[in-house]
Each structure stands twice: as structure tokens, then as C-alpha cells.
Design a protein around this motif. Structure first.
Motif, PDB file in Angstrom:
ATOM      1  N   ILE A 158      30.071   6.517  25.137  1.00 53.64           N
ATOM      2  CA  ILE A 158      31.259   7.073  24.491  1.00 53.64           C
ATOM      3  C   ILE A 158      32.156   5.907  24.083  1.00 53.64           C
ATOM      4  O   ILE A 158      32.540   5.083  24.924  1.00 53.64           O
ATOM      5  N   GLU A 159      32.459   5.844  22.809  1.00 56.29           N
ATOM      6  CA  GLU A 159      33.221   4.716  22.270  1.00 56.29           C
ATOM      7  C   GLU A 159      34.570   5.181  21.726  1.00 56.29           C
ATOM      8  O   GLU A 159      34.712   6.344  21.320  1.00 56.29           O
ATOM      9  N   PRO A 160      35.553   4.302  21.716  1.00 60.46           N
ATOM     10  CA  PRO A 160      36.874   4.673  21.197  1.00 60.46           C
ATOM     11  C   PRO A 160      36.855   4.827  19.677  1.00 60.46           C
ATOM     12  O   PRO A 160      36.408   3.934  18.955  1.00 60.46           O
ATOM     13  N   LEU A 161      37.348   5.957  19.218  1.00 58.24           N
ATOM     14  CA  LEU A 161      37.549   6.195  17.794  1.00 58.24           C
ATOM     15  C   LEU A 161      39.048   6.098  17.523  1.00 58.24           C
ATOM     16  O   LEU A 161      39.822   6.971  17.929  1.00 58.24           O
ATOM     17  N   VAL A 162      39.452   5.018  16.890  1.00 60.56           N
ATOM     18  CA  VAL A 162      40.857   4.822  16.525  1.00 60.56           C
ATOM     19  C   VAL A 162      41.060   5.461  15.158  1.00 60.56           C
ATOM     20  O   VAL A 162      40.391   5.090  14.190  1.00 60.56           O
ATOM     21  N   ARG A 163      41.974   6.414  15.078  1.00 60.65           N
ATOM     22  CA  ARG A 163      42.130   7.108  13.810  1.00 60.65           C
ATOM     23  C   ARG A 163      43.564   7.576  13.599  1.00 60.65           C
ATOM     24  O   ARG A 163      44.406   7.482  14.498  1.00 60.65           O
ATOM     25  N   LEU A 164      43.806   8.092  12.402  1.00 61.09           N
ATOM     26  CA  LEU A 164      45.135   8.537  12.011  1.00 61.09           C
ATOM     27  C   LEU A 164      45.158  10.060  11.929  1.00 61.09           C
ATOM     28  O   LEU A 164      44.246  10.669  11.363  1.00 61.09           O
ATOM     29  N   VAL A 165      46.211  10.677  12.495  1.00 62.73           N
ATOM     30  CA  VAL A 165      46.442  12.106  12.348  1.00 62.73           C
ATOM     31  C   VAL A 165      47.922  12.323  12.044  1.00 62.73           C
ATOM     32  O   VAL A 165      48.754  11.459  12.297  1.00 62.73           O
ATOM     33  N   ARG A 166      48.222  13.492  11.494  1.00 70.27           N
ATOM     34  CA  ARG A 166      49.620  13.847  11.239  1.00 70.27           C
ATOM     35  C   ARG A 166      50.039  14.963  12.175  1.00 70.27           C
ATOM     36  O   ARG A 166      49.323  15.958  12.316  1.00 70.27           O
ATOM     37  N   ASP A 167      51.200  14.779  12.766  1.00 72.71           N
ATOM     38  CA  ASP A 167      51.747  15.819  13.626  1.00 72.71           C
ATOM     39  C   ASP A 167      52.254  16.966  12.765  1.00 72.71           C
ATOM     40  O   ASP A 167      52.538  16.790  11.569  1.00 72.71           O
ATOM     41  N   SER A 168      52.352  18.154  13.369  1.00 71.91           N
ATOM     42  CA  SER A 168      52.867  19.303  12.632  1.00 71.91           C
ATOM     43  C   SER A 168      54.293  19.036  12.165  1.00 71.91           C
ATOM     44  O   SER A 168      55.130  18.545  12.932  1.00 71.91           O
ATOM     45  N   GLY A 169      54.545  19.339  10.908  1.00 71.53           N
ATOM     46  CA  GLY A 169      55.880  19.186  10.345  1.00 71.53           C
ATOM     47  C   GLY A 169      56.238  17.774   9.947  1.00 71.53           C
ATOM     48  O   GLY A 169      57.382  17.516   9.553  1.00 71.53           O
ATOM     49  N   LYS A 170      55.299  16.841  10.044  1.00 72.26           N
ATOM     50  CA  LYS A 170      55.589  15.448   9.711  1.00 72.26           C
ATOM     51  C   LYS A 170      54.580  14.930   8.685  1.00 72.26           C
ATOM     52  O   LYS A 170      53.436  15.373   8.651  1.00 72.26           O
ATOM     53  N   GLU A 171      55.004  13.982   7.902  1.00 75.34           N
ATOM     54  CA  GLU A 171      54.132  13.385   6.898  1.00 75.34           C
ATOM     55  C   GLU A 171      53.548  12.058   7.361  1.00 75.34           C
ATOM     56  O   GLU A 171      52.439  11.701   7.005  1.00 75.34           O
ATOM     57  N   GLU A 172      54.305  11.319   8.158  1.00 76.89           N
ATOM     58  CA  GLU A 172      53.797  10.019   8.582  1.00 76.89           C
ATOM     59  C   GLU A 172      52.685  10.198   9.609  1.00 76.89           C
ATOM     60  O   GLU A 172      52.774  11.047  10.504  1.00 76.89           O
TER      61      GLU A 172
ATOM     62  N   ILE B  72      41.889  27.401  23.073  1.00 80.85           N
ATOM     63  CA  ILE B  72      43.083  26.541  23.029  1.00 80.85           C
ATOM     64  C   ILE B  72      42.927  25.515  21.909  1.00 80.85           C
ATOM     65  O   ILE B  72      43.848  25.288  21.116  1.00 80.85           O
ATOM     66  N   ALA B  73      41.752  24.892  21.858  1.00 81.08           N
ATOM     67  CA  ALA B  73      41.501  23.886  20.823  1.00 81.08           C
ATOM     68  C   ALA B  73      41.559  24.509  19.435  1.00 81.08           C
ATOM     69  O   ALA B  73      42.071  23.890  18.486  1.00 81.08           O
ATOM     70  N   LEU B  74      41.032  25.729  19.293  1.00 82.98           N
ATOM     71  CA  LEU B  74      41.047  26.401  17.994  1.00 82.98           C
ATOM     72  C   LEU B  74      42.473  26.645  17.526  1.00 82.98           C
ATOM     73  O   LEU B  74      42.808  26.401  16.355  1.00 82.98           O
ATOM     74  N   LYS B  75      43.325  27.135  18.411  1.00 82.38           N
ATOM     75  CA  LYS B  75      44.712  27.395  18.035  1.00 82.38           C
ATOM     76  C   LYS B  75      45.415  26.109  17.609  1.00 82.38           C
ATOM     77  O   LYS B  75      46.166  26.089  16.619  1.00 82.38           O
ATOM     78  N   ALA B  76      45.153  25.021  18.321  1.00 81.63           N
ATOM     79  CA  ALA B  76      45.762  23.738  17.962  1.00 81.63           C
ATOM     80  C   ALA B  76      45.272  23.259  16.604  1.00 81.63           C
ATOM     81  O   ALA B  76      46.061  22.749  15.790  1.00 81.63           O
ATOM     82  N   ALA B  77      43.977  23.415  16.327  1.00 82.30           N
ATOM     83  CA  ALA B  77      43.431  22.989  15.034  1.00 82.30           C
ATOM     84  C   ALA B  77      43.997  23.843  13.903  1.00 82.30           C
ATOM     85  O   ALA B  77      44.311  23.329  12.820  1.00 82.30           O
ATOM     86  N   GLU B  78      44.109  25.157  14.136  1.00 90.59           N
ATOM     87  CA  GLU B  78      44.708  26.031  13.128  1.00 90.59           C
ATOM     88  C   GLU B  78      46.133  25.594  12.802  1.00 90.59           C
ATOM     89  O   GLU B  78      46.515  25.475  11.622  1.00 90.59           O
ATOM     90  N   ASN B  79      46.924  25.344  13.820  1.00 89.19           N
ATOM     91  CA  ASN B  79      48.321  24.978  13.592  1.00 89.19           C
ATOM     92  C   ASN B  79      48.454  23.641  12.898  1.00 89.19           C
ATOM     93  O   ASN B  79      49.370  23.430  12.095  1.00 89.19           O
ATOM     94  N   LEU B  80      47.538  22.731  13.194  1.00 86.66           N
ATOM     95  CA  LEU B  80      47.592  21.425  12.544  1.00 86.66           C
ATOM     96  C   LEU B  80      47.293  21.560  11.054  1.00 86.66           C
ATOM     97  O   LEU B  80      47.948  20.937  10.215  1.00 86.66           O
ATOM     98  N   VAL B  81      46.302  22.391  10.713  1.00 86.54           N
ATOM     99  CA  VAL B  81      45.963  22.609   9.306  1.00 86.54           C
ATOM    100  C   VAL B  81      47.067  23.385   8.595  1.00 86.54           C
ATOM    101  O   VAL B  81      47.404  23.113   7.437  1.00 86.54           O
ATOM    102  N   ASN B  82      47.653  24.363   9.292  1.00 83.21           N
ATOM    103  CA  ASN B  82      48.709  25.187   8.691  1.00 83.21           C
ATOM    104  C   ASN B  82      50.072  24.510   8.681  1.00 83.21           C
ATOM    105  O   ASN B  82      51.015  25.024   8.074  1.00 83.21           O
ATOM    106  N   ASP B  83      50.176  23.376   9.410  1.00 84.34           N
ATOM    107  CA  ASP B  83      51.457  22.691   9.559  1.00 84.34           C
ATOM    108  C   ASP B  83      52.452  23.557  10.327  1.00 84.34           C
ATOM    109  O   ASP B  83      53.659  23.531  10.072  1.00 84.34           O
ATOM    110  N   ASP B  84      51.925  24.338  11.281  1.00 84.94           N
ATOM    111  CA  ASP B  84      52.774  25.155  12.135  1.00 84.94           C
ATOM    112  C   ASP B  84      53.156  24.376  13.390  1.00 84.94           C
ATOM    113  O   ASP B  84      52.706  23.241  13.595  1.00 84.94           O
ATOM    114  N   ALA B  85      53.931  24.992  14.247  1.00 85.24           N
ATOM    115  CA  ALA B  85      54.371  24.334  15.474  1.00 85.24           C
ATOM    116  C   ALA B  85      53.171  23.925  16.326  1.00 85.24           C
ATOM    117  O   ALA B  85      52.177  24.655  16.426  1.00 85.24           O
ATOM    118  N   ALA B  86      53.275  22.759  16.927  1.00 81.69           N
ATOM    119  CA  ALA B  86      52.174  22.226  17.725  1.00 81.69           C
ATOM    120  C   ALA B  86      51.926  23.084  18.959  1.00 81.69           C
ATOM    121  O   ALA B  86      52.831  23.730  19.485  1.00 81.69           O
TER     122      ALA B  86
END
Length: 707
Positions: free
Chosen positions: A640-654, A582-596
Motif C-alpha cells: 500500500i503506497e501513499p497517493l498524494v492528491r488534490l480534492v475540494r471540500d464542499s462549498g470551496k473552490e480551492e 457512510i462512504a456513499l453519502k460522503a461521495a454524493e455530498n462531495l459531488v453535489n457540493d453539499d454539506a460534508a
């Protein structure tokens, strides 16, 4: 004349000429075909990520504050961060939160609790590589616990059979073999006394008179596990600190028994053949005969049942961790076959010339890659030798005289008489070519040795050729190591600077925790319920499809191999496999900019693995030790510590602001008698959370990123 005739009649005919006696008929040496080597890639099938030819370009940094989407609970987190921390998030893509804010809990010891807290605060989440590696470890620990629950009795059966055969055969063997039988019996008896559940009682087992004192002395040294001493049974130096029992081990005695069989060395070399040898030629022959006697009993032609037990255990160890680093009994048997010596025949073991042929073949064979004390006495044979993983060999190569004398700035704890004897966990990061690692190790001055830079550079060059010369996937551990190596240099997301370095080191520590056979907790029943999502906020997965694919491949390799080798079915590896795909498919789609992809169940799946296995929290592993100075290096994961970071959703630039689980990593150099276990380390980490204990210095303190 009558007298002459009588004398002639009584005369005997002349005796026929005497022929020399025929030479004794020598036994026909049966030339057995050499055993085939283990397959180069046991049950490995690669999982190839499905990526577009031109994947989505990485997030451009720095990011304007106005462009960062802050939904639900993320807005409060952002507002609570001080200006300097916000600036770091904008410029570096993320930040490990230490003292910069009060909106997030700090010091969680389980991933389930961490992600559940985020869900309650309605904070968008990211499932980090740290969390996926931890889930993989839990699944493997659980599966190996099932296997070892059946393997431990098999080890006891093997030792019982060996002891019985040796005891029955020793009668009337003569002076040539008597001492060899005593040594072989002693080595087996020590392991049997340690492993036999009946010896856990206060009443000590009755030992043979000729071995009682030596076995009792050996057992005392093993259970004290705090000194380096000469073995009362084997007469070679032993590092007894290796017998510290992991706190989760269901059977302390069986763990120590296998550790003894991995360290107990039969010295094959004499002083005239090796400078560090402890024996003269006669003593080396006796030790060799002792090993040959054990090898004989493990031969299928002599005892099929013993051979089946021995090969079953050896095959399991080789599949998960790798082939023995020292000569095993079966390898010694093969050396004898090539030298025309049949170990199935006691008369060949008695023959001095044949023993020397075996010794000569062993001395010419490969030597161990890792020094652990007995290796210093020259070539040795062991019942189950330790393994030498690629990372362990890299660490070993950065020790000793080959990297030159210590410079003035070198940490005093790292060297003895100017020779580096204690490495740094940063050595592994540099070997994996993790960004910023060489800068970090230089700051610590752990590289302050004349040739460290040159040797480290050569190691990095040869590591790039590993796939061609020694495949990563020859073991389950190697496949896991390949996933960590891919994470260190992940091409789709090179943000976070030294936070990524700490991710690499903590992930490496997590997989190295699997290193000790027969150290698992008692297997627990798995929950059959399928975890459901516990939040409606967005959840993402780190965009590292290559690393996640390698993790998933390692899990599938382990599942297939353990089923074939041990018969394991229906383990936690099924749950981890599903989670990682499941995680692999999500990572692939995020890199490919495919549907989440819907990954809302991932945090709950990780929490289920923690609940099913039970042994959850920070972990500690011994990486290397220097027996003469009683110092060791341990690597440990922290809270385990909080990692605050930035990601982009599929199909979005912001970019969107999310929070994920980051695992701290600590390097510990301490006295061998104070080697940290999971239990002692967890107590200290919990104390640190309460503010009553200060953890060892980290390479990446909370709130710090690469300049």
C-alpha cells in the motif's frame, strides 16, 4: 374298421392358430417439467446515488501552487516532494509516492497501519476506492468463511452418500453397467478421500481392490499439482496445476475435493463426433452412463437427501460465482427427460439407444466458454462445473487462433507456436475501457497479434450491451465486477491518468481473489465494538458515488442471498454495508457540493475488518494458464503506497492536499509449478520492502503518471 374308429377317437383336435407374442411392456416415461433457471438477478436491488441534475464541475487542472491548501501535516509532505513531483500533482491531480519523499512511510501491508500512520502525522486523508474494495473483500471473505464452515461437512456427507449408494448398487449389474459404476465410484471416491478429515492422518484409508491403484494415482497427481496428465480414473486430460491450495484455506482437502469435482469430466463425445475426443463410441457410452448414474442418485425422486445436499452446494456456487460452465448432473438429467429417457430407471441407463439419445442431446447443448483442458475432448459433464464470469470470457476470447498470429514484437512468454496462449491483465483494463490502458498494453507489446485490436474492440462493444443480454447482477461476483467497471470510467473524477488504471487492475485483482470456493480461513469471532475516529484531521472519500453505490449494492445482495440460501445471519457484511453507506453519502455530498459528512470513523472501521478477519496483506490470484507449456498468468496486489492528491471540500473552490491508500498491482507470468499463493507472495513483498527482493515490473511505477 375297429382300428379306424380307435384311431379317430385318439386323434387330437387341430391346434388353434398361434398369435404372435405381445411386445414387452415398456416402462412409462415420466415427463418431468424442466427445472426453472436461476433468477437473472439473485436478490439484487439497485442503490441509486442521489445526485443533482447539474453536479459540481470537476477540478480544473493544472492548479496554481499558491491555490493548494496544505493543512497540518500536509505542508511537510508538500515541502518534502521534489519540484518535478509537485509539478505532476499540480498538472495531474495526484501522484503515487515512490522515492520522491521521506515524509511518508512506504510499503505498508495493511490499511489500518497505513491510515493510522497518517493520523499520527496529522495528515488530511482520503479513503480511496482501493481501500473500500479491500474492505468489501474482507467482509465477503469473512461471510463466505462462515458459510463454507458449514458447507464443507455437507460436501463430505454428499460424497459419503454417493459412495455408499454406488457401492451397494454395483452388485449384479451385469457387464453393460459394471465399468460405468467403476468410473462413477472412482470419481466420487477420489473426492471423498480428499475431503474426509480422517484421511489427513498418515494412515491411508482402505480402498476397494478394483479402484485402489487408480484412486491412489489420482490423489498423488492432485497433491503434486504440477503436471498436465491423463486422469487415471476418467481417461481424459486434466490440468493438475489447478489444485494448488490457497494458503488461507482452513481445509486443504475439502478445497481440493471441490476443485476435483469441478474439473473431473465425463467425456460424452466419441472420436467420430469430435476431432479432439479421446474415446471411441463404446468408451463414450460408458463415460456417459457413469455420469447418468451420478445424475440418477442426485435426483430427488431417487434420493431426496442426496438431492438436497447437491442442490444446496450448487445453489451457493451459482449465486456467488455463476452457473456451471459445463453440463452439470441436473442438466444431464433434464436433457434425458427431453429425449424421453428417465434417468431414475436403471434399465434406461443400460439401453444403448437411450444412452445415445442423451449423448446426442448433450452434444447439441451449449458448450463451455472457457477452455481448461478437458473441454478439448468435446462435450463433457461434471458434478460441479467451473464458472465462466464475464471477465474470464473476455480474457478467453483474446486467446487462440481467433486473434491471429504473433507479430515479431510479441512477448515470447505470451504465445506458443505463434498462437497467443497467455493473456495480460491489461486485457481486462482494455475490456473495461479504462483510460490509457490501450497505450499501456501497446507499450508492453502484449497486443502484438494480427487481430487483437479488432477482437478487443468487439469485446468492448458487446460489454456495453451486457445489461440487456446478461445482467451483471446475476451473481455477486458480477455485481462486484460492475463496480470496478464503473470505477474505470468514473465521470466525476478523471484525474490521475495511469494511477487510475492501476487502481482498476488492483481492485479487479482484489475481487477476483474471492473466486475460489472453500478456500477461506477458519471464521473468527467479530468484535462488537463500534470503531471510533482516531484523528481530528479532515478525512474525505473519493468522489465516485456510482462505483461506491454498486459496491454497497453487491454487499446487500450477498447478505440477502446468503441468508436466504444458507441461513447466514450476523456476518461481517453488516459492518461493510454500514461502512459503504457512510462512504456513499460522503461521495454524493462531495459531488453535489453539499454539506460534508462525518467520515472520521471509516479508517478505524477498515482496520476493524482487518483485525476481525485476520488474513490481511497482498494477495495473488491465477488468472489463466496454458497446460501444454506449463505457463500461467497471475495477478497480484502489492504494498500500500501513499497517493498524494488534490480534492475540494464542499462549498470551496480551492483544493486541499490529502493522502490516501493506493494499492500496487503486479502481473506475473511463471511456470505452473511456481504459482504464487498469498503466503509466498506476501513473503516476497515484505522482502521487497526491506530491499532484498525486486518486485515484478508494474504498469504504473511509483511516482509515474500519465504523460
Amino acid at each position: 374298421m375297429l382300428t379306424a374308429l380307435c384311431a379317430a377317437a385318439c386323434a387330437r383336435p387341430p391346434a388353434p392358430p398361434v398369435s404372435p407374442a405381445p411386445p414387452p411392456k415398456l416402462p412409462v416415461v415420466r415427463v418431468r417439467a424442466p427445472r426453472p433457471p436461476a433468477p437473472a438477478e439473485w436478490f439484487w436491488t439497485p442503490i441509486e446515488p442521489h445526485l443533482h441534475v447539474e453536479p459540481r464541475r470537476p477540478l480544473a487542472l493544472p492548479v496554481a501552487e499558491a491555490a493548494i491548501a496544505r493543512t497540518d501535516g500536509a505542508a511537510k509532505i508538500w515541502n518534502d516532494l521534489p519540484p518535478e513531483a509537485r509539478e505532476r500533482v499540480r498538472k495531474n491531480g495526484g501522484l503515487v509516492v515512490g522515492s520522491e519523499g521521506d515524509s511518508l512511510s512506504k510499503g505498508e501491508l495493511s490499511f489500518g497501519a497505513f491510515y493510522n500512520d497518517l493520523a499520527e502525522r496529522k495528515v488530511p486523508q482520503i479513503v480511496t476506492f482501493d481501500a473500500l474494495v479491500a474492505a468489501t473483500r474482507l467482509g465477503l471473505e469473512s461471510a463466505l468463511a462462515q458459510v463454507e464452515d458449514e458447507l464443507a461437512p455437507a460436501l463430505v456427507s454428499l460424497l459419503t452418500r454417493l459412495e455408499s449408494r454406488l457401492e451397494s448398487e454395483k452388485k449384479g449389474v451385469g457387464t453393460t453397467l459394471a465399468e460405468a459404476y467403476r468410473i462413477a465410484r472412482g470419481a466420487v471416491l477420489v473426492a471423498r478421500v480428499l475431503a474426509d478429515p480422517k484421511t489427513d492422518a498418515k494412515v491411508e484409508p482402505k480402498l476397494p481392490a478394483d479402484l485402489a491403484v487408480a484412486v491412489a494415482a489420482e490423489k498423488a497427481l492432485i497433491e503434486a499439482h504440477g503436471v498436465v496428465s491423463t486422469s487415471p480414473i476418467l481417461g481424459v486430460p486434466m490440468d493438475y496445476t489447478r489444485f494448488v491450495v490457497p494458503s488461507a484455506a482452513a481445509r486443504a482437502g475439502t478445497f481440493r475435493a471441490l476443485a476435483w469435482l469441478g474439473g473431473a469430466s465425463f467425456a460424452l463425445a466419441a472420436r467420430t463426433e469430435h476431432a479432439g475426443a479421446a474415446f471411441d463410441v463404446a468408451e463414450a457410452r460408458t463415460a456417459t452412463r457413469a455420469a447418468m448414474l451420478l445424475a440418477r442418485l442426485c435426483n430427488a425422486d431417487v434420493d431426496a437427501a442426496t438431492n438436497a445436499l447437491y442442490t444446496r452446494i450448487g445453489r451457493y456456487l451459482s449465486f456467488v460465482w455463476g452457473a456451471s460452465d459445463d453440463l452439470t448432473l441436473l442438466e444431464l438429467d433434464d436433457i434425458g427427460t427431453k429425449a424421453g429417457v428417465d434417468l431414475t430407471k436403471p434399465e434406461h441407463i443400460r439401453d444403448v439407444a437411450k444412452v445415445d439419445r442423451v449423448r446426442a442431446g448433450a452434444l447439441a447443448a451449449r458448450g463451455p466458454a472457457i477452455y481448461d483442458g478437458p473441454a478439448g475432448v468435446g462435450r463433457t459433464a461434471r458434478v460441479f462445473g467451473g464458472h465462466a464470469s464475464p471477465d474470464a470470457r473476455a480474457i478467453s476470447a483474446l486467446l487462440g487462433a481467433s486473434i491471429g498470429k504473433a507479430e515479431a514484437e510479441a512477448p515470447p512468454s505470451s504465445h506458443r507456436d505463434g498462437v497467443r496462449v497467455i493473456p495480460s491483465t491489461l486485457d481486462v483494463g482494455c475490456w473495461l475501457d479504462a483510460p490509457d490502458c490501450r497505450g499501456a498494453i501497446h507499450e508492453m507489446r502484449a497486443d502484438a497479434f494480427e487481430q487483437w485490436s479488432n477482437v478487443s474492440a468487439r469485446l468492448r462493444e458487446t460489454r456495453s450491451e451486457t445489461d440487456a443480454t446478461e445482467p451483471w447482477h446475476a451473481t455477486v461476483y458480477g455485481s462486484l465486477l460492475a463496480a470496478v467497471a464503473a470505477h474505470a470510467v468514473a465521470s466525476h473524477d478523471m484525474t490521475l491518468g495511469r494511477v487510475r488504471l492501476e487502481q482498476t487492475l488492483s481492485s479487479w485483482t482484489t475481487i477476483r481473489h474471492l473466486d475460489a470456493p472453500l478456500s477461506r480461513a477458519k471464521p473468527r469471532p467479530r468484535s462488537s465494538a463500534t470503531p471510533a475516529a482516531n484523528t481530528t484531521v479532515p478525512i474525505y472519500v473519493e468522489a465516485e458515488p456510482e462505483s461506491i453505490a454498486l459496491l454497497a449494492g453487491a454487499v446487500q445482495q450477498a447478505r440477502r442471498g446468503l441468508e436466504a440460501i444458507t441461513g447466514l445471519k450476523g456476518s461481517a457484511l453488516d459492518d461493510v454495508d454500514e461502512l459503504l453507506l457512510i462512504a456513499l453519502k460522503a461521495a454524493e455530498n462531495l459531488v453535489n457540493d453539499d454539506a460534508a459528512v462525518d467520515v472520521s470513523s471509516l479508517p478505524a472501521r477498515i482496520a476493524k475488518l482487518e483485525e476481525d478477519y485476520g488474513d490481511v496483506g497482498p494477495i495473488a490470484v491465477v488468472v489463466s494458464s496454458d497446460p501444454p507449456s506449463r505457463r500461467l498468468l497471475a495477478s497480484a496486489t502489492g504494498r500500500i503506497e501513499p497517493l498524494v492528491r488534490l480534492v475540494r471540500d464542499s462549498g470551496k473552490e480551492e483544493p486541499i492536499l490529502v493522502v490516501g491508500a493506493h494499492v500496487a498491482q503486479h502481473e506475473i507470468v511463471t511456470d505452473a509449478g511456481e504459482a504464487p499463493t498469498d503466503a509466498t507472495w506476501r513473503w516476497k513483498v515484505a522482502s521487497a520492502v526491506r530491499g532484498s527482493w525486486v518486485a515484478p515490473v508494474r504498469f504504473v511505477p511509483p511516482g509515474r503518471v500519465s504523460p
